[in-house]
Design a protein around this motif. Structure first.
Motif, PDB file in Angstrom:
ATOM      1  N   ASN A 199     -50.471 -13.051 -42.216  1.00 42.94           N
ATOM      2  CA  ASN A 199     -51.713 -13.496 -42.677  1.00 42.94           C
ATOM      3  C   ASN A 199     -51.843 -12.331 -43.989  1.00 42.94           C
ATOM      4  O   ASN A 199     -50.715 -12.120 -44.503  1.00 42.94           O
ATOM      5  CB  ASN A 199     -52.888 -12.768 -41.620  1.00 42.94           C
ATOM      6  CG  ASN A 199     -52.750 -11.126 -41.340  1.00 42.94           C
ATOM      7  OD1 ASN A 199     -52.006 -10.584 -41.848  1.00 42.94           O
ATOM      8  ND2 ASN A 199     -53.044 -11.013 -40.081  1.00 42.94           N
ATOM      9  N   ARG A 200     -53.186 -12.246 -44.749  1.00 44.49           N
ATOM     10  CA  ARG A 200     -53.014 -11.451 -45.939  1.00 44.49           C
ATOM     11  C   ARG A 200     -52.577 -10.007 -45.835  1.00 44.49           C
ATOM     12  O   ARG A 200     -52.119  -9.646 -46.975  1.00 44.49           O
ATOM     13  CB  ARG A 200     -54.608 -11.773 -46.569  1.00 44.49           C
ATOM     14  CG  ARG A 200     -55.499 -10.825 -45.683  1.00 44.49           C
ATOM     15  CD  ARG A 200     -56.796 -10.553 -46.498  1.00 44.49           C
ATOM     16  NE  ARG A 200     -57.571 -11.922 -46.566  1.00 44.49           N
ATOM     17  CZ  ARG A 200     -58.353 -12.328 -45.631  1.00 44.49           C
ATOM     18  NH1 ARG A 200     -58.607 -11.682 -44.660  1.00 44.49           N
ATOM     19  NH2 ARG A 200     -59.059 -13.631 -46.030  1.00 44.49           N
ATOM     20  N   VAL A 201     -52.750  -9.548 -44.665  1.00 45.22           N
ATOM     21  CA  VAL A 201     -52.063  -8.013 -44.604  1.00 45.22           C
ATOM     22  C   VAL A 201     -50.725  -8.149 -44.116  1.00 45.22           C
ATOM     23  O   VAL A 201     -49.979  -7.209 -43.699  1.00 45.22           O
ATOM     24  CB  VAL A 201     -52.854  -7.304 -43.731  1.00 45.22           C
ATOM     25  CG1 VAL A 201     -54.094  -6.996 -44.404  1.00 45.22           C
ATOM     26  CG2 VAL A 201     -53.111  -7.762 -42.316  1.00 45.22           C
ATOM     27  N   LYS A 202     -49.832  -9.272 -44.370  1.00 47.93           N
ATOM     28  CA  LYS A 202     -48.601  -9.475 -43.899  1.00 47.93           C
ATOM     29  C   LYS A 202     -48.315  -9.182 -42.532  1.00 47.93           C
ATOM     30  O   LYS A 202     -47.121  -8.718 -42.260  1.00 47.93           O
ATOM     31  CB  LYS A 202     -47.572  -8.532 -44.773  1.00 47.93           C
ATOM     32  CG  LYS A 202     -47.921  -8.781 -46.358  1.00 47.93           C
ATOM     33  CD  LYS A 202     -47.497 -10.244 -46.725  1.00 47.93           C
ATOM     34  CE  LYS A 202     -48.007 -10.335 -48.208  1.00 47.93           C
ATOM     35  NZ  LYS A 202     -47.573 -11.828 -48.825  1.00 47.93           N
ATOM     36  N   HIS A 226     -48.795 -33.203 -41.705  1.00 54.15           N
ATOM     37  CA  HIS A 226     -50.178 -32.681 -40.976  1.00 54.15           C
ATOM     38  C   HIS A 226     -50.690 -31.586 -41.919  1.00 54.15           C
ATOM     39  O   HIS A 226     -49.696 -30.687 -42.509  1.00 54.15           O
ATOM     40  CB  HIS A 226     -49.664 -32.205 -39.587  1.00 54.15           C
ATOM     41  CG  HIS A 226     -49.470 -33.233 -38.764  1.00 54.15           C
ATOM     42  ND1 HIS A 226     -50.029 -34.306 -38.172  1.00 54.15           N
ATOM     43  CD2 HIS A 226     -48.056 -33.739 -38.481  1.00 54.15           C
ATOM     44  CE1 HIS A 226     -49.545 -35.165 -37.667  1.00 54.15           C
ATOM     45  NE2 HIS A 226     -48.012 -34.868 -37.459  1.00 54.15           N
ATOM     46  N   VAL A 227     -52.048 -31.090 -41.851  1.00 57.70           N
ATOM     47  CA  VAL A 227     -52.571 -30.027 -42.381  1.00 57.70           C
ATOM     48  C   VAL A 227     -53.100 -29.230 -41.427  1.00 57.70           C
ATOM     49  O   VAL A 227     -53.874 -29.643 -40.544  1.00 57.70           O
ATOM     50  CB  VAL A 227     -53.658 -30.344 -43.468  1.00 57.70           C
ATOM     51  CG1 VAL A 227     -54.305 -29.114 -44.083  1.00 57.70           C
ATOM     52  CG2 VAL A 227     -52.997 -31.289 -44.675  1.00 57.70           C
ATOM     53  N   MET A 228     -52.949 -28.049 -40.979  1.00 53.28           N
ATOM     54  CA  MET A 228     -53.179 -27.368 -40.202  1.00 53.28           C
ATOM     55  C   MET A 228     -54.286 -26.126 -40.615  1.00 53.28           C
ATOM     56  O   MET A 228     -54.658 -26.003 -41.777  1.00 53.28           O
ATOM     57  CB  MET A 228     -51.950 -26.450 -39.583  1.00 53.28           C
ATOM     58  CG  MET A 228     -50.778 -27.261 -38.896  1.00 53.28           C
ATOM     59  SD  MET A 228     -51.710 -28.022 -37.325  1.00 53.28           S
ATOM     60  CE  MET A 228     -51.999 -29.719 -38.097  1.00 53.28           C
ATOM     61  N   PRO A 229     -54.982 -25.288 -39.938  1.00 56.14           N
ATOM     62  CA  PRO A 229     -55.663 -24.215 -40.380  1.00 56.14           C
ATOM     63  C   PRO A 229     -54.888 -23.042 -41.254  1.00 56.14           C
ATOM     64  O   PRO A 229     -53.742 -23.118 -41.233  1.00 56.14           O
ATOM     65  CB  PRO A 229     -56.203 -23.474 -39.064  1.00 56.14           C
ATOM     66  CG  PRO A 229     -56.097 -24.704 -37.859  1.00 56.14           C
ATOM     67  CD  PRO A 229     -54.865 -25.444 -38.209  1.00 56.14           C
ATOM     68  N   SER A 230     -55.619 -22.358 -41.890  1.00 55.03           N
ATOM     69  CA  SER A 230     -54.909 -21.460 -42.837  1.00 55.03           C
ATOM     70  C   SER A 230     -54.116 -20.489 -42.101  1.00 55.03           C
ATOM     71  O   SER A 230     -53.986 -20.346 -40.797  1.00 55.03           O
ATOM     72  CB  SER A 230     -55.849 -20.808 -43.715  1.00 55.03           C
ATOM     73  OG  SER A 230     -56.501 -19.757 -42.927  1.00 55.03           O
ATOM     74  N   ASN A 231     -53.321 -19.673 -42.987  1.00 59.76           N
ATOM     75  CA  ASN A 231     -52.582 -18.573 -42.271  1.00 59.76           C
ATOM     76  C   ASN A 231     -53.337 -17.589 -41.603  1.00 59.76           C
ATOM     77  O   ASN A 231     -52.770 -16.765 -40.629  1.00 59.76           O
ATOM     78  CB  ASN A 231     -51.529 -18.032 -43.570  1.00 59.76           C
ATOM     79  CG  ASN A 231     -52.204 -17.400 -44.614  1.00 59.76           C
ATOM     80  OD1 ASN A 231     -53.080 -18.016 -44.894  1.00 59.76           O
ATOM     81  ND2 ASN A 231     -51.759 -16.472 -45.088  1.00 59.76           N
ATOM     82  N   GLU A 232     -54.557 -17.533 -42.018  1.00 57.26           N
ATOM     83  CA  GLU A 232     -55.409 -16.554 -41.521  1.00 57.26           C
ATOM     84  C   GLU A 232     -55.974 -16.903 -40.323  1.00 57.26           C
ATOM     85  O   GLU A 232     -56.499 -15.856 -39.307  1.00 57.26           O
ATOM     86  CB  GLU A 232     -56.836 -16.260 -42.168  1.00 57.26           C
ATOM     87  CG  GLU A 232     -56.321 -15.587 -43.841  1.00 57.26           C
ATOM     88  CD  GLU A 232     -55.876 -14.259 -43.634  1.00 57.26           C
ATOM     89  OE1 GLU A 232     -56.000 -13.472 -42.923  1.00 57.26           O
ATOM     90  OE2 GLU A 232     -54.841 -14.093 -44.393  1.00 57.26           O
ATOM     91  N   ASP A 233     -56.184 -18.163 -39.921  1.00 55.45           N
ATOM     92  CA  ASP A 233     -56.429 -18.505 -38.687  1.00 55.45           C
ATOM     93  C   ASP A 233     -55.319 -19.172 -37.722  1.00 55.45           C
ATOM     94  O   ASP A 233     -55.299 -20.144 -36.955  1.00 55.45           O
ATOM     95  CB  ASP A 233     -57.312 -19.912 -38.876  1.00 55.45           C
ATOM     96  CG  ASP A 233     -58.650 -19.310 -39.715  1.00 55.45           C
ATOM     97  OD1 ASP A 233     -59.105 -18.410 -39.325  1.00 55.45           O
ATOM     98  OD2 ASP A 233     -59.222 -20.145 -40.439  1.00 55.45           O
ATOM     99  N   ALA A 234     -53.930 -18.623 -37.849  1.00 56.26           N
ATOM    100  CA  ALA A 234     -52.869 -18.761 -37.046  1.00 56.26           C
ATOM    101  C   ALA A 234     -52.536 -20.366 -37.018  1.00 56.26           C
ATOM    102  O   ALA A 234     -52.382 -20.969 -36.206  1.00 56.26           O
ATOM    103  CB  ALA A 234     -53.340 -18.566 -35.632  1.00 56.26           C
ATOM    104  N   GLY A 235     -52.435 -20.899 -38.433  1.00 55.80           N
ATOM    105  CA  GLY A 235     -51.962 -22.441 -38.422  1.00 55.80           C
ATOM    106  C   GLY A 235     -50.812 -22.739 -37.899  1.00 55.80           C
ATOM    107  O   GLY A 235     -50.403 -23.907 -37.382  1.00 55.80           O
TER     108      GLY A 235
END
Length: 277
Positions: A19-22, A249-258
Motif C-alpha cells: 500500500n501507500r505506506v509500503k 483483468h482489472v482488480m481493486p487498487s493496491n490500497e484495497d488488496a487488489g
C-alpha cells in the motif's frame, strides 16, 4: 503436481503488492498463503535492487528466484546469489551519463550495480521517496569513481513538470538500451532486451512451465512486458492507463488488496474448495 491452471504467480511490489505506506496488506499475505497451500509458486518482479526488496522477500518467505531491477538482476534465495542477466557496457553508461548530465539541473541520476547505487547528488524530491536504511546509495564526486563492477541500470528521477527534456532526449538515444517508465517520476535505462517479461519467460522455463501457465499483476509501464506474455494478467485499479488496457483483468487498487482479489477470483478458482481457505 499443482492442481492450479496457473501454478506460477509473479507480482510487482510498489503500487501493487504494497500500500501507500509500503506495507503488505494482511489480505494479500493470507491469500498468497492459500495459493501456496494449493501448490502455487510465487515470486516478485520489481524495479527495486536486492537491498530494497530484501525485507519483502523475507517477510513473504519467497523461495523462488526474484526478478530485480526490472529483469536485469536475479536473486536466488536458495543460494543467496545475485546474478546479472545482462549489463550495460561501461563505455555506453558513461556516454549516456555525459548526455544526461547536460540536463542535470532537472534530474537526479542513479547508477545501479548489483550491490550498490551511486549518485553525485540528490534532490529533496528524490530523497523524500527513499526508504530510510533500505536504499544502498553511495554519494561520489563524479561518476568516474564508480568501481569496476557490473553496471545494471540507470534511473532518472524528476518531477513530472520537468520531465519533458528527458522525454525529448529519449527519442535521440543511439545506444542499444531499453528505456521504460517505472513510476510517474521514474524512468529506467536498462540493457538491451531486458524486461520483466523476458525474466518471467526465463523463470517459467527454469520451472518446466510454459509462460501460458504464469499469472502476473502490476501497476506501471515496466510491468507491461510481463502482462503481455503471461497466460493471465491483472492490473490494479490505480495502474497506468496503458497497463489497465493491456491486462486481462482489472482488480481493486493496491490500497484495497487488489492482489488478494486477483488470487481468489482467478487463481484459486481452479482449485476445489480453495477460495475459503
Amino acid at each position: 503436481m499443482s492442481i492450479l491452471k496457473y501454478p506460477l504467480f509473479v507480482s510487482d511490489i510498489d503500487g501493487t503488492l504494497v500500500n501507500r505506506v509500503k506495507k503488505i496488506p494482511d489480505a494479500n499475505k493470507q491469500t498468497l498463503a492459500a495459493f501456496r497451500r494449493h501448490g502455487g509458486l510465487f515470486t516478485l518482479a520489481t524495479g527495486r535492487s536486492y537491498i530494497e526488496a530484501k525485507h519483502f522477500i523475507e517477510e513473504l518467505e519467497v523461495q523462488l528466484p526474484v526478478i530485480l531491477c526490472n529483469g536485469a538482476l536475479i536473486y536466488d534465495p536458495s543460494t543467496d546469489v545475485l546474478s546479472p542477466t545482462a549489463t550495460i557496457e561501461r563505455e555506453i553508461v558513461f556516454d549516456t551519463l555525459v548526455e544526461l548530465e547536460k540536463l542535470k539541473e532537472v534530474f537526479d541520476i542513479f547508477v545501479y550495480t548489483p550491490e550498490r547505487v551511486y549518485a553525485t547528488g540528490i534532490s529533496s524530491f528524490s530523497r523524500s521517496a527513499i526508504e530510510e536504511g533500505e536504499f544502498p546509495m553511495e554519494m561520489i564526486d563524479t561518476f568516474d569513481h564508480i568501481p569496476q563492477v557490473p553496471l545494471i541500470k540507470l534511473v532518472v528521477v524528476s518531477k513530472e513538470e520537468t520531465m519533458q527534456q528527458f522525454r525529448k532526449w529519449m527519442h535521440q538515444v543511439n545506444h542499444p538500451l531499453e528505456l521504460v517508465q517505472s513510476a510517474d517520476s521514474y524512468f529506467e535505462i536498462l540493457p538491451s532486451n531486458v524486461s520483466k517479461g523476458n525474466a518471467v519467460r526465463s523463470l517459467a522455463e527454469r520451472l518446466d512451465l510454459t509462460v501460458e501457465q504464469c499469472a502476473v499483476i502490476g501497476d506501471h509501464l515496466n510491468d507491461l512486458p510481463m502482462v503481455e506474455v503471461a497466460g493471465i494478467s491483472a492490473a490494479v485499479a490505480n495502474a497506468h492507463p496503458k497497463l489497465v488496457q493491456a491486462a486481462r483483468h482489472v482488480m481493486p487498487s493496491n490500497e484495497d488488496a487488489g492482489v488478494a482479489h486477483f488470487i481468489r477470483r482467478h487463481l484459486l478458482a481452479t482449485a476445489p474448495q480453495a477460495q475459503g481457505q
